[in-house]
Design a protein around this motif. Structure first.
Motif, PDB file in Angstrom:
ATOM      1  N   LYS A  48       0.936  -1.135   0.087  1.00  7.30           N
ATOM      2  CA  LYS A  48      -0.043   0.023   0.050  1.00  7.30           C
ATOM      3  C   LYS A  48       0.904   1.264   0.023  1.00  7.30           C
ATOM      4  CE  LYS A  48      -1.936  -0.825   4.119  1.00  7.30           C
ATOM      5  NZ  LYS A  48      -1.023  -1.731   4.950  1.00  7.30           N
ATOM      6  N   ASP A  67       2.982  -7.679   1.895  1.00 11.33           N
ATOM      7  CA  ASP A  67       1.691  -7.344   2.854  1.00 11.33           C
ATOM      8  C   ASP A  67       0.642  -6.509   1.715  1.00 11.33           C
ATOM      9  OD1 ASP A  67      -0.227  -6.713   4.609  1.00 11.33           O
ATOM     10  OD2 ASP A  67       1.055  -4.934   5.108  1.00 11.33           O
ATOM     11  N   HIS A 187      -1.021  -4.329  14.605  1.00 11.25           N
ATOM     12  CA  HIS A 187      -0.641  -3.165  13.796  1.00 11.25           C
ATOM     13  C   HIS A 187      -1.110  -1.988  14.580  1.00 11.25           C
ATOM     14  CE1 HIS A 187       0.935  -0.541  10.765  1.00 11.25           C
ATOM     15  NE2 HIS A 187      -0.258   0.087  10.636  1.00 11.25           N
ATOM     16  N   SER A 190       1.010   4.133  11.960  1.00  7.94           N
ATOM     17  CA  SER A 190       2.191   4.488  11.068  1.00  7.94           C
ATOM     18  C   SER A 190       2.777   5.660  11.280  1.00  7.94           C
ATOM     19  CB  SER A 190       1.381   4.583   9.712  1.00  7.94           C
ATOM     20  OG  SER A 190       2.227   4.321   8.501  1.00  7.94           O
ATOM     21  N   GLY A 227       4.821   0.453  10.570  1.00  8.01           N
ATOM     22  CA  GLY A 227       4.831   1.454  11.500  1.00  8.01           C
ATOM     23  C   GLY A 227       6.016   2.432  11.851  1.00  8.01           C
ATOM     24  N   GLU A 265       5.582  -5.933   8.679  1.00  7.92           N
ATOM     25  CA  GLU A 265       4.889  -5.494   7.650  1.00  7.92           C
ATOM     26  C   GLU A 265       5.326  -3.899   7.397  1.00  7.92           C
ATOM     27  OE1 GLU A 265       0.653  -8.057   8.176  1.00  7.92           O
ATOM     28  OE2 GLU A 265       0.863  -5.736   8.487  1.00  7.92           O
ATOM     29  N   GLY A 267       6.240  -0.649   5.408  1.00  5.87           N
ATOM     30  CA  GLY A 267       5.960   0.117   4.196  1.00  5.87           C
ATOM     31  C   GLY A 267       6.868   1.299   3.968  1.00  5.87           C
ATOM     32  N   ARG A 268       6.223   2.399   4.661  1.00  8.08           N
ATOM     33  CA  ARG A 268       7.011   3.806   4.812  1.00  8.08           C
ATOM     34  C   ARG A 268       8.376   3.722   4.983  1.00  8.08           C
ATOM     35  NH1 ARG A 268       3.992   8.343   6.282  1.00  8.08           N
ATOM     36  NH2 ARG A 268       2.635   7.044   7.327  1.00  8.08           N
ATOM     37  N   ARG A 304      -0.755  13.699   1.109  1.00  6.96           N
ATOM     38  CA  ARG A 304      -0.239  13.818   2.697  1.00  6.96           C
ATOM     39  C   ARG A 304      -0.652  15.256   3.181  1.00  6.96           C
ATOM     40  NH1 ARG A 304       3.684  12.438   4.908  1.00  6.96           N
ATOM     41  NH2 ARG A 304       2.607  11.164   6.242  1.00  6.96           N
ATOM     42  N   TYR A 308      -3.415  15.056   6.081  1.00  9.13           N
ATOM     43  CA  TYR A 308      -2.742  14.816   7.230  1.00  9.13           C
ATOM     44  C   TYR A 308      -2.130  15.960   8.135  1.00  9.13           C
ATOM     45  CZ  TYR A 308      -2.908   9.838   5.433  1.00  9.13           C
ATOM     46  OH  TYR A 308      -3.387   8.887   4.720  1.00  9.13           O
ATOM     47  N   TYR A 363       3.074   6.470   0.048  1.00 13.57           N
ATOM     48  CA  TYR A 363       1.725   7.154   0.116  1.00 13.57           C
ATOM     49  C   TYR A 363       1.874   8.502  -0.517  1.00 13.57           C
ATOM     50  CZ  TYR A 363       1.800   3.462   3.762  1.00 13.57           C
ATOM     51  OH  TYR A 363       1.732   2.564   4.734  1.00 13.57           O
ATOM     52  N   MET A 367      -1.522   7.312  -3.601  1.00 15.86           N
ATOM     53  CA  MET A 367      -2.595   7.895  -3.133  1.00 15.86           C
ATOM     54  C   MET A 367      -3.037   9.012  -4.236  1.00 15.86           C
ATOM     55  SD  MET A 367      -2.117   8.370   0.754  1.00 15.86           S
ATOM     56  CE  MET A 367      -3.787   9.006   1.336  1.00 15.86           C
TER      57      MET A 367
HETATM   58  N1  LLP Z   1       0.221  -3.081   8.000  1.00 19.08           N
HETATM   59  C1  LLP Z   1      -0.820  -2.617   8.352  1.00 19.08           C
HETATM   60  C2  LLP Z   1      -1.859  -3.619   8.694  1.00 19.08           C
HETATM   61  C3  LLP Z   1      -1.129  -1.483   8.004  1.00 19.08           C
HETATM   62  O1  LLP Z   1      -2.477  -0.883   8.008  1.00 19.08           O
HETATM   63  C4  LLP Z   1      -0.113  -0.711   7.595  1.00 19.08           C
HETATM   64  C5  LLP Z   1      -0.338   0.825   7.250  1.00 19.08           C
HETATM   65  C6  LLP Z   1       1.098  -1.119   7.203  1.00 19.08           C
HETATM   66  C7  LLP Z   1       1.326  -2.422   7.516  1.00 19.08           C
HETATM   67  C8  LLP Z   1       2.344  -0.306   6.940  1.00 19.08           C
HETATM   68  O2  LLP Z   1       2.520   0.685   7.630  1.00 19.08           O
HETATM   69  P1  LLP Z   1       3.976   1.445   7.547  1.00 19.08           P
HETATM   70  O3  LLP Z   1       5.124   0.620   7.734  1.00 19.08           O
HETATM   71  O4  LLP Z   1       3.906   1.966   6.098  1.00 19.08           O
HETATM   72  O5  LLP Z   1       3.605   2.597   8.524  1.00 19.08           O
HETATM   73  N2  LLP Z   1      -1.495   7.218   4.000  1.00 19.08           N
HETATM   74  C9  LLP Z   1      -0.822   7.269   5.416  1.00 19.08           C
HETATM   75  C10 LLP Z   1      -0.540   6.004   6.138  1.00 19.08           C
HETATM   76  C11 LLP Z   1      -1.472   4.902   6.251  1.00 19.08           C
HETATM   77  C12 LLP Z   1      -0.739   3.663   6.791  1.00 19.08           C
HETATM   78  C13 LLP Z   1      -2.109   2.326   6.625  1.00 19.08           C
HETATM   79  N3  LLP Z   1      -1.408   1.375   7.289  1.00 19.08           N
HETATM   80  C14 LLP Z   1       0.258   8.263   5.531  1.00 19.08           C
HETATM   81  O6  LLP Z   1       0.506   8.713   4.245  1.00 19.08           O
HETATM   82  O7  LLP Z   1       0.681   8.697   6.447  1.00 19.08           O
END
Ligand code: LLP
Length: 381
Positions: A48, A67, A187, A190, A227, A265, A267-268, A304, A308, A363, A367
């Motif tokens: 994502k 993921d 989770h 983020s 996160g 998992e 992402g960012r 973003r 946010y 993102y 997006m």
């Molecule tokens: N796993 C789950 C279940 C999640 O919901 C998410 C992100 C991740 C992993 C990955 O998280 P990360 O490592 O990327 O923090 N659009 C928003 C962020 C939305 C995050 C949604 N879930 C932004 O631009 O800040």
């Protein structure tokens, strides 16, 4: 950060566009591998954050899992050669079609968020004569201290199964022959920069595991989600997050049972810093307190800041002026929230200057929208 050759290339490319620094991505992937393999942890990249084909190919080539949060993400992961036995699929609202796609591809694990979802996966798996492996996504009620729109692990959030539902979940699982419980998933949110939130998560996971243990359940794996935050203020100084420190917290505080595997998992933190949105200044217009630098990228290419109140560091790549002036850097979309920065100090900026909006790898492109009937923009590497 950008060489003269690169800026010449930028000047020859129609703006706006995303520029991805694949070398930085590669270095980030190496850093994650080194830090996670010290403890034998498994990392699934969260599509994502960025599902661009080239980026996925590079991530896959480093052995990461995927993921996914939708059927099309599962399809994209498979298309990009992620091995099915490393694909996890989360989401509070999986449709029947999406569940079927995942079943047909024999993915590693569904992260399930409710009793009705367990029942539907069981029914669809039965129709296919399969047994679906599932993890329960538990709402740990841990505060991640991040923006409230990207906090997920509180009881008030829609995500996960709450503590008071555990007994019912176990009763339901006993009746479902076409799903097999293999994991517990968490989770909390983020862009988490206060790493003590992850310690809090570990301690909560330990309590929850105790409960399951008392009920004679030991799952094969614990998945603690993603996160980890990135440095939006100083992307040049901190292009790669401190993965060693991050994984060490889990090693220090999570109590895994023998043989139990730990999954992440991310992402960012994987892709955030390798992407930059490059835009051209269309007009500079006088304002009351500061001038407006109106650029050709907007909330359609990077949502973003509007959604946010996120801050991305912005740099004028082409101005030679020694004089610093304050600008509101805004996009062309018909919304007042289409603003990247307020009262930002930049070298004197003129029509035709190129600006870099940093840390747009996560993102950003995913997006993007076509609001105002705008065209989706390209990526260059
Ligand atoms: N796993 C789950 C279940 C999640 O919901 C998410 C992100 C991740 C992993 C990955 O998280 P990360 O490592 O990327 O923090 N659009 C928003 C962020 C939305 C995050 C949604 N879930 C932004 O631009 O800040």
């Amino acid at each position: 950060m950008f060489s003269t050759e690169l800026i010449t290339k930028f000047n020859d490319t129609p703006t706006p566009f995303y520029y991805y620094n694949l070398e930085l991505l590669e270095n980030t992937l190496e850093a994650i591998k080194e830090a996670s393999s010290a403890y034998n942890y498994h990392v699934h990249y969260a599509l994502k954050a960025n599902s661009n084909h080239k980026i996925l190919a590079l991530i896959e080539s480093h052995g990461f899992g995927a993921d996914c949060v939708g059927g099309n993400e599962v399809k994209r992961a498979v298309e990009c050669n992620f091995s099915a036995d490393k694909i996890v699929f989360a989401g509070v609202g999986k449709t029947d079609d999406e569940i079927n796609i995942a079943l047909e591809n024999d993915i590693f694990c569904f992260n399930c968020e409710s009793i009705p979802e367990l029942e539907v996966i069981n029914e669809l798996a039965e129709k296919k004569g399969k047994v679906a492996q599932i993890a329960l996504r538990i709402n740990p009620n841990v505060n991640a201290n991040t923006h409230h729109y990207i906090t997920t692990g509180l009881e008030e959030n829609k995500f996960g199964i709450n503590r008071w539902e555990f007994e019912d979940i176990l009763k339901t699982l006993e009746q479902l022959d076409h799903i097999k419980l293999i994991g517990l998933h968490f989770h909390i949110g983020s862009q988490i920069t206060d790493l003590s939130a992850f310690k809090g998560l570990c301690l909560r996971v330990n309590e929850i595991q105790e409960w399951f243990y008392e009920h004679k359940i030991i799952v094969d794996h614990i998945n603690v989600g993603g996160g980890l935050g990135i440095d939006y203020e100083n992307p040049k100084e901190n292009p790669i997050p401190d993965f060693k420190k991050f994984f060490k917290i889990f090693n220090d505080f999570i109590a895994l049972r023998p043989q139990q595997q730990l999954h992440f998992e991310l992402g960012r933190s994987v892709v955030g810093q390798c992407g930059t949105l490059i835009s051209k200044v269309l007009y500079v217009k006088n304002g009351v307190n500061t001038d407006f630098a109106i650029v050709d990228a907007g909330m359609t290419e990077l949502l973003r800041p509007a959604l946010y109140q996120a801050t991305h560091s912005i740099e004028n790549l082409t101005s030679n002026s020694q004089e610093l002036k304050r600008y509101d850097v805004v996009g062309p979309i018909c919304e007042s929230s289409d603003c990247f920065a307020k009262s930002l100090l930049l070298p004197e900026t003129k029509r035709g200057d190129l600006v870099a909006i940093h840390s747009a790898g996560a993102y950003g492109e995913v997006m993007a929208s076509q609001y105002n009937l705008r065209d989706l923009v390209k990526a260059i590497y």
